[in-house]
Structure formats: structure tokens, C-alpha cells
Design an enzyme around this catalytic site. Structure first.
Site, PDB file in Angstrom:
ATOM      1  N   CYS A   1      26.589 -29.671   7.898  1.00  6.94           N
ATOM      2  CA  CYS A   1      25.317 -29.733   8.604  1.00  6.94           C
ATOM      3  C   CYS A   1      24.355 -28.663   8.083  1.00  6.94           C
ATOM      4  CB  CYS A   1      25.528 -29.648  10.118  1.00  6.94           C
ATOM      5  SG  CYS A   1      24.049 -30.133  11.064  1.00  6.94           S
TER       6      CYS A   1
ATOM      7  N   HIS B   1      28.916 -34.410  10.606  1.00  8.45           N
ATOM      8  CA  HIS B   1      29.935 -33.534  11.185  1.00  8.45           C
ATOM      9  C   HIS B   1      31.304 -34.207  11.107  1.00  8.45           C
ATOM     10  CE1 HIS B   1      27.294 -30.494  13.049  1.00  8.45           C
ATOM     11  NE2 HIS B   1      26.427 -31.494  13.127  1.00  8.45           N
TER      12      HIS B   1
ATOM     13  N   GLU C   1      34.069 -32.984  11.908  1.00  8.85           N
ATOM     14  CA  GLU C   1      34.847 -32.586  13.086  1.00  8.85           C
ATOM     15  C   GLU C   1      34.494 -33.407  14.315  1.00  8.85           C
ATOM     16  OE1 GLU C   1      31.046 -30.223  13.510  1.00  8.85           O
ATOM     17  OE2 GLU C   1      32.272 -31.002  11.868  1.00  8.85           O
TER      18      GLU C   1
END
Length: 198
Positions: A77, A178, A180
Site C-alpha cells: 500500500c 493488501h 493481509e
């Protein structure tokens, strides 16, 4: 494996910590130059504003440190954007690892909302980072600025314009999305990063 996360004034760090723990890795969150340099893998994640974040990195010498790392490094990001040469956000000079600029989304249609937030597809993937994934996999984005498609682009997403969803140069990798927060696809991308050989 010794995995370090660059500690700086960014939000959303702990979701990356938790994602790595799900892969059996307990990362170290640190701004210590020696520990970062000796790590097997380094992640540079987070959400934030380019100008204040670069000022923080410079004040602690982390800008030079990140550029000098030799092991696989993954920016996420704002991490991807700060690895570029310049951002329109606060007219900020960045790390300059990728010789390309970061631009602000300029909506062309009413339905083009900024920030670009939510799930979108990865196309034109070309990297070991995406090993084992199919075409048009969905990943999660939250951003108002983007990196145009350029020679370092290893994945493309289309929102307002086609842009770089991921970049690669030498030992440096970066994703605008992202991993994650991207479910099993993101987990696979993180695992592929951990498995990389430079």
C-alpha cells in the site's frame, strides 16, 4: 525464518503481523538498522500520508536503510507508493527504488469513487509472487493514489485507469493491494514472498 517489519508511523501494521502468524511466522516489528539488515525478509507495509511518512523515515535514517537492503523486501500500500520516485500526495520525493511517479485518481465518471476501496481483480500477473494463482484473482484495495503501468509492473488492476497493482525490481517487490486482507489469495502471495530467492 527471521522476518522483520519496518516500524514507522503507519497504520494497519498489525493486520500484517497477524497474517504472517497464520503462516507460522512471528515477525519482529523494528526500526533498528542492524536487525532489519540481518532479517531474511523485510516487509514495509501500512497506510498513511506520503509527506509526513517520508519525513518520519528520513528523520530516523530509514530511507537510506530501506534502499540499501539486499534481501527480499515487500512494500504494501503506502509502502509501494513510497518506494517510487515521487508522489503527487503532498508533492513528496520518495525512496526512488522504482523510477516512476505516484498520481492521484481523478474520477472520470460518477461511479468512480475515490478512494478506490474494496475487491478488484489482478490481471497481467508475471512474477513468482503470483505462483499458483489463477487469472483474474480478487484482492483488497484501499487507496486514493496509484502508480501508473510502467516497466516494473508485474500485475495490473483497472480502476478509473489501468494501474500497477504490483511492482518488482531486483530484490524489491511491492503491492498496492493488501495481501493481509485478501483472504486465501493474499495468504498465497505472502507465502510466495517468503519462499522467494533473490
Amino acid at each position: 525464518m527471521n522476518v522483520a517489519i519496518v516500524k514507522y508511523n503507519a497504520g494497519n501494521i498489525y493486520s500484517v503481523v497477524n497474517a504472517l502468524k497464520r503462516l507460522g511466522i512471528t515477525p519482529e516489528l523494528t526500526d533498528d538498522a542492524e536487525r532489519l539488515s540481518k532479517a531474511d525478509r523485510v516487509l514495509f507495509p501500512g497506510q498513511g500520508e506520503a509527506g509526513s511518512t517520508m519525513a518520519y523515515l528520513r528523520s530516523r535514517g530509514l530511507d537510506r536503510l530501506i534502499r540499501d537492503l539486499k534481501q527480499p523486501v515487500l512494500g504494501i500500500c503506502i509502502g509501494q507508493q513510497l518506494m517510487c520516485s515521487h508522489s503527487e500526495e503532498s508533492d513528496t520525493d520518495c525512496l526512488g527504488i522504482f523510477d516512476t511517479e505516484v498520481l492521484k485518481f481523478r474520477p472520470e465518471k460518477h461511479e468512480d469513487k475515490v478512494p478506490h476501496m474494496g475487491w478488484n481483480t489482478l490481471t497481467r500477473t508475471s512474477s513468482p509472487l503470483f505462483k499458483g494463482l489463477g487469472t483474474d484473482e480478487f484482492v483488497y484495495f484501499v487507496h486514493s493514489y496509484y502508480v501508473p503501468v510502467n516497466p516494473y509492473t508485474i500485475a495490473v488492476t483497472d480502476y478509473v485507469v489501468p494501474f500497477s497493482a504490483a511492482l518488482h525490481k531486483d530484490n524489491f517487490y511491492a503491492t498496492q493491494f493488501h495481501p493481509e486482507k485478501s483472504g486465501s489469495v493474499g495468504e498465497r502471495i505472502l507465502k510466495n514472498f517468503l519462499d522467494l530467492t533473490v
